[in-house]
Design an enzyme around this catalytic site. Structure first.
Site, PDB file in Angstrom:
ATOM      1  N   LYS A 291       0.824  -1.215   0.000  1.00 20.99           N
ATOM      2  CA  LYS A 291       0.000   0.000   0.000  1.00 20.99           C
ATOM      3  C   LYS A 291       0.857   1.263   0.000  1.00 20.99           C
ATOM      4  O   LYS A 291       0.501   2.265  -0.628  1.00 20.99           O
ATOM      5  CB  LYS A 291      -0.956   0.003   1.189  1.00 20.99           C
ATOM      6  CG  LYS A 291      -0.323   0.245   2.548  1.00 20.99           C
ATOM      7  CD  LYS A 291      -1.363   0.370   3.628  1.00 20.99           C
ATOM      8  CE  LYS A 291      -0.720   0.544   4.992  1.00 20.99           C
ATOM      9  NZ  LYS A 291       0.065   1.784   5.118  1.00 20.99           N
ATOM     10  N   THR A 292       1.988   1.245   0.697  1.00 21.84           N
ATOM     11  CA  THR A 292       2.854   2.421   0.720  1.00 21.84           C
ATOM     12  C   THR A 292       3.346   2.748  -0.684  1.00 21.84           C
ATOM     13  O   THR A 292       3.409   3.920  -1.087  1.00 21.84           O
ATOM     14  CB  THR A 292       4.056   2.188   1.658  1.00 21.84           C
ATOM     15  OG1 THR A 292       3.571   1.941   2.981  1.00 21.84           O
ATOM     16  CG2 THR A 292       4.983   3.393   1.670  1.00 21.84           C
TER      17      THR A 292
ATOM     18  N   ASP B  11      -3.497   7.683   4.888  1.00 27.78           N
ATOM     19  CA  ASP B  11      -2.986   6.328   5.088  1.00 27.78           C
ATOM     20  C   ASP B  11      -3.470   5.792   6.435  1.00 27.78           C
ATOM     21  O   ASP B  11      -3.763   6.559   7.352  1.00 27.78           O
ATOM     22  CB  ASP B  11      -1.458   6.359   5.039  1.00 27.78           C
ATOM     23  CG  ASP B  11      -0.837   4.965   5.006  1.00 27.78           C
ATOM     24  OD1 ASP B  11      -1.562   3.996   4.695  1.00 27.78           O
ATOM     25  OD2 ASP B  11       0.375   4.854   5.284  1.00 27.78           O
ATOM     26  N   GLU B  12      -3.538   4.466   6.575  1.00 26.74           N
ATOM     27  CA  GLU B  12      -3.955   3.796   7.819  1.00 26.74           C
ATOM     28  C   GLU B  12      -5.280   4.369   8.317  1.00 26.74           C
ATOM     29  O   GLU B  12      -5.442   4.671   9.513  1.00 26.74           O
ATOM     30  CB  GLU B  12      -2.876   3.939   8.902  1.00 26.74           C
ATOM     31  CG  GLU B  12      -1.513   3.386   8.515  1.00 26.74           C
ATOM     32  CD  GLU B  12      -1.436   1.871   8.541  1.00 26.74           C
ATOM     33  OE1 GLU B  12      -2.492   1.219   8.699  1.00 26.74           O
ATOM     34  OE2 GLU B  12      -0.332   1.334   8.375  1.00 26.74           O
TER      35      GLU B  12
ATOM     36  N   GLN C 105      -7.248  -4.883  10.047  1.00 26.42           N
ATOM     37  CA  GLN C 105      -6.084  -4.585  10.876  1.00 26.42           C
ATOM     38  C   GLN C 105      -6.344  -3.416  11.824  1.00 26.42           C
ATOM     39  O   GLN C 105      -5.408  -2.776  12.297  1.00 26.42           O
ATOM     40  CB  GLN C 105      -4.866  -4.282   9.990  1.00 26.42           C
ATOM     41  CG  GLN C 105      -4.433  -5.456   9.134  1.00 26.42           C
ATOM     42  CD  GLN C 105      -3.134  -5.179   8.412  1.00 26.42           C
ATOM     43  OE1 GLN C 105      -2.052  -5.099   9.014  1.00 26.42           O
ATOM     44  NE2 GLN C 105      -3.212  -5.031   7.099  1.00 26.42           N
TER      45      GLN C 105
ATOM     46  N   ARG D   3       2.233 -11.280  10.150  1.00 22.01           N
ATOM     47  CA  ARG D   3       3.597 -10.777  10.344  1.00 22.01           C
ATOM     48  C   ARG D   3       4.620 -11.801   9.855  1.00 22.01           C
ATOM     49  O   ARG D   3       5.802 -11.481   9.732  1.00 22.01           O
ATOM     50  CB  ARG D   3       3.894 -10.483  11.823  1.00 22.01           C
ATOM     51  CG  ARG D   3       3.003  -9.478  12.532  1.00 22.01           C
ATOM     52  CD  ARG D   3       2.876  -8.176  11.820  1.00 22.01           C
ATOM     53  NE  ARG D   3       1.677  -8.148  10.999  1.00 22.01           N
ATOM     54  CZ  ARG D   3       1.458  -7.290  10.018  1.00 22.01           C
ATOM     55  NH1 ARG D   3       2.365  -6.403   9.698  1.00 22.01           N
ATOM     56  NH2 ARG D   3       0.339  -7.321   9.327  1.00 22.01           N
TER      57      ARG D   3
END
Length: 702
Positions: A48-49, A239-240, A270, A625
């Site tokens: 996504k970044t 973002d987020e 998340q 993770r």
């Protein structure tokens, strides 16, 4: 009024070809989306970044002025890294992009317009310590007699006020929901809140939350300012977004009212920070606020193997409220299913993990590529002891080592003076916990009892009572009664029972009055009590704990929170961390421990109607993770306070998915010399805190 539209040259074909070659189809669609509202559901490890970075670069190459772009990120560091990449992609100057956290951008705007809401532009931003000091002053000014009845400490008052601000809830509702034991004091807490806000305005001060609250006030109360920024911010990217709070979402809506070119990026699966005010429905209900919004999905995962993703996908399906998604692995299978490892008890769990980590290292996996995740900090207790025994160096990202936490040291101090009545440090620490006994009085008491043959017996007989003034109330009498209960025949060599008595005799109330995360600390101490039940005496229990202080990788010295210990290569450290602290990170090999019902999910989190779904999202974050290998462990038996064995069930998050997704390992033990860590050139192990958050808090005016 006549409108004139400036025609801009589109991106050159060769640049679009470059974008297409460097992005997958999902990322390319996000980066080159037509103007308008957009919801980007970005699964774990989906890049996504990268998509956001190329989106900003694409807008600039389309002719959008950098100053008309607002990029809100979770940390200032993330914004800097994105914009550095944008600069390398475009070759232009991107310093005029409004990038950073909501707090940083809010500060930049408020500096320009502070006078519009009654502040001067040179206002001071209070850090957490300064805010606590001002709160304490406001308590005094409110005329509240904190000696007559227990009143929340400044740290808790600040948490109550902050949570109410960020969630747009009345103080009374926050107290009733999060601090019900203070509900009777709600009106006094509200009075402190009013004085606190008045004093900040009078003294030209803002705390961290005011940067958002006053930004929203500015936009709502000053239409001319609101129109200015609604016109300027032609494109807003967040973002987020699943981690934003209600206040931040409202600010976005106020800024986007003119162009409605708002692109929010995140993953509802998340969203794990509701406890600090994050509102996951911001992303879940985004299409309701922007019915015209297009939805994009980033579902190609570049991090994990297909087998790991199969478990993650199956697990999150059990959440009723979610935006459907299915992660697809870009990587080929390694032929390894996640390992489900039932262990006999917590000791075998720790032994297995330590042994397997040493094997992995021999197989070429450095410790730096391995992590152990847990739901609550006390779950790492047995493992820390086992790692210390074997000399395996580790860092803790979830705070200080378990036994170095203030609340753990407090309770252990009671046990220390029971086994060694001449322990000066234990006495002074415990005495300061007696209501209205400060440092000076504690020192006087110690000087009086230090020369006695049995200082503990002297205090129990009442011979130190004369040092305590009558005005100090019943605190001293309660302390003497506690010592009697701790030393009677039933509890003398029962550390679990002793810890339970300390908690019931005022320490639980002390936690509630002094710590905003009192429930988590209480959970730590109850876990410590259950752990101690395996020892036949308090002395044996304390001797075992001393390993962490004296067998510090063969360095016989006392360890402090920031001390270093001998280990492997400079960067070769095993990571122990809570799942919350692990968000955004990844490791080649991952262990998730204490995956048992009542441990993960946390029973404390299940009190809320939405709690189980948030816990499942936390589980999903933990699973995703892992890159190559995933081990999930849980003990089959645990001991309760009475040293009785209790059967453990695997976590519901395990049993609600198909057993075919796991390889189930059956542990067997053989008698041999236990392998230990063979260090390469000496290096250090360290304890990490969330330095990025601290750095961001200090960057508001940069």
């Amino acid at each position: 009024m006549k409108r004139y539209v400036i025609k801009r040259e589109g991106a050159a074909p060769e640049r679009l070809a470059r974008f297409r070659s460097e992005l997958n189809e999902e990322q390319f669609a996000v980066a080159t989306a037509t103007p308008g509202a957009a919801l980007v559901i970005a699964g774990a490890g989906s890049g996504k970044t990268r998509a956001i970075t190329y989106r900003v670069a694409y807008l600039i190459e389309q002719g959008v002025t950098p100053a008309s772009i607002m990029l809100a990120t979770f940390t200032n560091r993330a914004a800097r890294e994105m914009l550095r990449r944008v600069e390398s992609l475009t070759g232009g100057d991107v310093r005029r992009v409004w990038g950073g956290t909501f707090h940083r951008i809010g500060n930049l705007i408020l500096r320009r317009h502070a006078a519009s809401i009654g502040y001067e532009s040179n206002y001071t931003i209070l850090d957490a310590e300064d805010a606590r000091d001002l709160i304490a002053t406001c308590v005094d000014e409110a005329g509240i007699d904190t000696r007559a009845r227990r009143f929340p400490k400044a740290e808790i008052l600040l948490d109550i006020i902050s949570f109410a601000t960020n969630t747009d809830q009345p103080i009374g509702e926050v107290v009733a929901r999060r601090y019900p034991h203070f509900e009777i004091l709600s009106s006094q807490i509200e009075r402190v809140d009013r004085i606190y806000h008045e004093r900040k305005r009078e003294r030209n001060l803002m705390d961290y939350d005011d940067l958002l609250l006053n930004w929203k006030r500015l936009l709502m109360e000053r239409p001319e300012v609101a129109n200015l920024y609604a016109e300027q911010f032609e494109h807003i990217l967040v973002d987020e977004f699943q981690d934003t709070n209600k206040l931040q979402a409202e600010i976005v809506d106020l800024l986007a009212v003119r162009h409605r070119n708002v692109m929010v990026v995140g993953d509802d699966a998340q969203s794990i920070f509701a406890w600090r005010g994050a509102e996951w429905t911001n992303i879940y209900e985004f299409p309701k606020r922007y019915p015209e919004a297009r939805t994009f999905r980033l579902e190609t995962n570049y991090r994990s193997t297909p087998e790991i993703l199969s478990v993650a996908n199956a697990s999150i399906l059990s959440n009723r409220k979610q935006i459907p998604k299915h992660l697809r692995a870009a990587r080929a299978s390694l032929g390894l299913n996640p390992a489900l490892v039932p262990c006999r008890d917590a000791e075998q769990q720790a032994t297995f993990i330590a042994a397997r980590i040493l094997e992995l290292r021999d197989e070429g996996v450095p410790l730096e590529e391995v992590a152990v995740l847990y739901r609550s900090h006390y779950h790492s207790l047995e493992l820390q002891l086992e790692l210390t025994r074997r000399g395996i160096p580790y860092r803790i990202r979830s705070g200080v080592r378990f036994f170095e936490q203030a609340h753990v040291k407090d309770v252990i101090s009671y046990l220390r003076l029971l086994t060694n009545a001449r322990d000066e440090l234990a006495w002074k620490r415990v005495l300061r916990l007696v209501p209205q006994v400060g440092q000076a009085t504690a020192n006087r008491i110690w000087e009086y009892i230090r020369s006695a043959a049995d200082p503990l017996a002297l205090v129990q007989r009442g011979e130190a009572d004369a040092i305590i003034a009558a005005r100090r109330g019943s605190g001293w009498a309660s302390f003497r009664a506690l010592l009697e209960n701790l030393t009677n025949d039933e509890t003398r060599n029962n550390p679990a029972r002793q810890i339970e008595i300390v908690l019931a005799s005022g320490y639980e109330e002390y936690l509630m009055n002094n710590y905003e995360n009192a429930d988590a600390r209480l959970e730590d101490l109850r876990g410590l009590a259950r752990y101690s039940a395996r020892y036949s005496s308090t002395e044996e229990f304390l001797a075992e704990l001393a390993l962490l202080a004296t067998e510090n990788f063969n360095e016989p010295r006392t360890i402090a929170g920031e001390d270093v210990v001998m280990g492997g290569e400079e960067d070769e450290l095993l990571t122990l961390t809570s799942v919350h602290q692990a968000k955004g990170l990844e490791w080649k090999v991952l262990f998730i421990i204490w995956a048992a019902d009542g441990k993960f999910p946390s029973p404390r989190s299940l009190r809320d109607a939405e709690g189980e779904e948030e816990e499942r999202r936390l589980w999903y974050v933990a699973l995703t993770r892992a890159r190559d290998q995933l081990y999930i462990t849980y003990p089959l038996m645990v001991s309760d306070y009475n040293r009785q064995s209790v059967l453990q069930r695997p976590s519901r998050f395990i049993t609600e998915t198909s057993p075919d997704l796991y390889d189930i390992w059956q542990l067997e033990e053989e008698i041999s010399a236990a392998p230990s860590f063979n260090p390469k050139p000496a290096a250090v192990a360290q304890i990490e805190t969330d330095e990025e958050e601290e750095q961001d808090a200090n960057e508001l005016i940069n």
